[in-house]
Design a protein around this motif. Structure first.
Motif, PDB file in Angstrom:
ATOM      1  N   GLY A  55       0.789  -1.163  -0.056  1.00  0.00           N
ATOM      2  CA  GLY A  55      -0.030   0.133   0.044  1.00  0.00           C
ATOM      3  C   GLY A  55       0.918   1.186   0.184  1.00  0.00           C
ATOM      4  N   ILE A  56       2.275   1.147  -0.038  1.00  0.00           N
ATOM      5  CA  ILE A  56       3.203   2.237   0.063  1.00  0.00           C
ATOM      6  C   ILE A  56       3.614   2.523  -1.424  1.00  0.00           C
ATOM      7  CG2 ILE A  56       5.320   3.023   0.974  1.00  0.00           C
ATOM      8  CD1 ILE A  56       4.804   1.510   3.565  1.00  0.00           C
ATOM      9  N   ASN A  57       3.823   3.773  -1.597  1.00  0.00           N
ATOM     10  CA  ASN A  57       4.352   4.470  -3.011  1.00  0.00           C
ATOM     11  C   ASN A  57       5.493   3.357  -3.497  1.00  0.00           C
ATOM     12  OD1 ASN A  57       5.075   5.401  -5.254  1.00  0.00           O
ATOM     13  ND2 ASN A  57       4.398   7.777  -4.601  1.00  0.00           N
ATOM     14  N   PHE A  58       5.547   2.692  -4.583  1.00  0.00           N
ATOM     15  CA  PHE A  58       6.544   1.807  -4.964  1.00  0.00           C
ATOM     16  C   PHE A  58       7.968   2.942  -5.241  1.00  0.00           C
ATOM     17  CE2 PHE A  58       4.006  -1.287  -4.190  1.00  0.00           C
ATOM     18  CZ  PHE A  58       4.662  -2.477  -4.523  1.00  0.00           C
ATOM     19  N   ALA A  59       7.444   4.153  -5.509  1.00  0.00           N
ATOM     20  CA  ALA A  59       8.528   5.105  -5.879  1.00  0.00           C
ATOM     21  C   ALA A  59       9.573   5.263  -4.714  1.00  0.00           C
ATOM     22  CB  ALA A  59       7.927   6.478  -6.256  1.00  0.00           C
ATOM     23  N   LEU A  60       9.112   5.180  -3.412  1.00  0.00           N
ATOM     24  CA  LEU A  60       9.834   5.327  -2.367  1.00  0.00           C
ATOM     25  C   LEU A  60      10.799   4.159  -2.119  1.00  0.00           C
ATOM     26  CD1 LEU A  60       7.185   6.457   0.310  1.00  0.00           C
ATOM     27  CD2 LEU A  60       8.864   7.877  -1.105  1.00  0.00           C
TER      28      LEU A  60
END
Length: 289
Positions: A55-60
């Protein structure tokens, strides 16, 4: 994920299937009772962690690997997301204490799993939350609407857009108090262009309108009001289970065929998002004019 599930007691087939549907926020299980069928706090904890990661932005993650620093994880959207989840888990845990005979660990176990499952639109279940107090339904349906972070596998409206709307609301309140002031919508110190703000507000209006019209149509097709609202919301937010007969221990097989068609259309529109879906209906998209 697959290896951990296998070591924790799943069969190899189950481990593969659940690894795929966890990280993709698909929520499909090989068991009728979903994750509840394994009755394992260890498996539930592992699934919870991987749902949260999905659920976390994969860009991070890309920024973490590229820069080899934790700076990307100071992202304001991530902080907002995790803080919101922590608050909801706390509220659900307190609310569920009477349901689980005052057992704090059990209340926290089910509250945390279901909160993250719904917030990330994964849709796994470890308990029939349709039988929980009505207050929990409101919280979970709100999470279903909001969804996860932009750039994640989650569905829903997305955390970044909620942050833009809340910030814009704050600016409008400030303008009402200081009519001559000049205010800018900002997220994490970065100014958000007015065109982006307008697009987000338009998308919010379309989401709310779709929920209202879809729910009304589903009631006309024979669903009770609570089930109609939750079925509509879970379809276009790609959230998984709803309430009542379409809850975690139920299925959508019993609803009328016409309602299934409506939900199928809502799922397509919700995953493509409205602007993309509407673009497909225009002549210019197909002719390039």
């Amino acid at each position: 994920a697959c290896l951990l599930y296998y070591l924790e007691g799943m069969s190899f087939f189950d481990a593969i299937c659940h690894a795929f549907t966890t990280l993709a926020s698909g929520g499909f299980s090989t068991k009728n009772l979903s994750i509840a069928s394994f009755n394992s706090p260890l498996i539930e904890a592992t699934v919870t962690v991987f749902m949260l990661l999905a659920g976390i932005n994969f860009a991070l993650y890309f920024g973490l690997l590229r820069r080899r620093t934790l700076k990307p994880f100071r992202d304001p959207e991530l902080i907002f997301f995790l803080s919101g989840l922590a608050i909801v888990i706390g509220l659900l845990t307190i609310t569920l204490l009477p349901t689980y005979s005052g057992n704090l660990l059990d209340a926290f176990r089910y509250a945390s799993f279901q909160t993250i499952s719904i917030a990330t639109s994964t849709g796994y279940g470890t308990a029939d939350f349709a039988l929980w107090p009505a207050f929990t339904h409101v919280l979970l349906l709100t999470l279903m609407f909001v969804g996860g972070m932009a750039g994640s596998t989650s569905g829903g409206f997305k955390i970044s857009r909620i942050m833009i709307i809340l910030n814009q609301l704050a600016q409008e309140l400030r303008r009402a108090i200081h009519p001559r002031g000049v205010f800018t919508t900002r997220i994490g110190g970065r100014a958000i262009p007015d065109a982006v703000v307008r697009a987000v507000l338009t998308l919010l209006a379309l989401n709310v309108l779709t929920l209202c019209l879809g729910s009304a149509l589903m009631t006309l097709l024979g669903l009770p009001a609570e089930e109609a609202i939750s079925a509509t919301l879970t379809a276009f937010a790609n959230g998984g289970p709803g309430l009542g007969s379409v809850g975690p221990t139920g299925h959508f097989g019993a609803i009328p065929d016409a309602a299934k068609i409506v939900m199928a259309l809502l799922m397509v529109v919700g995953r493509l998002e409205f602007f993309t879906a509407f673009a497909l209906l225009t002549r210019g998209f197909w002719t390039g004019r």
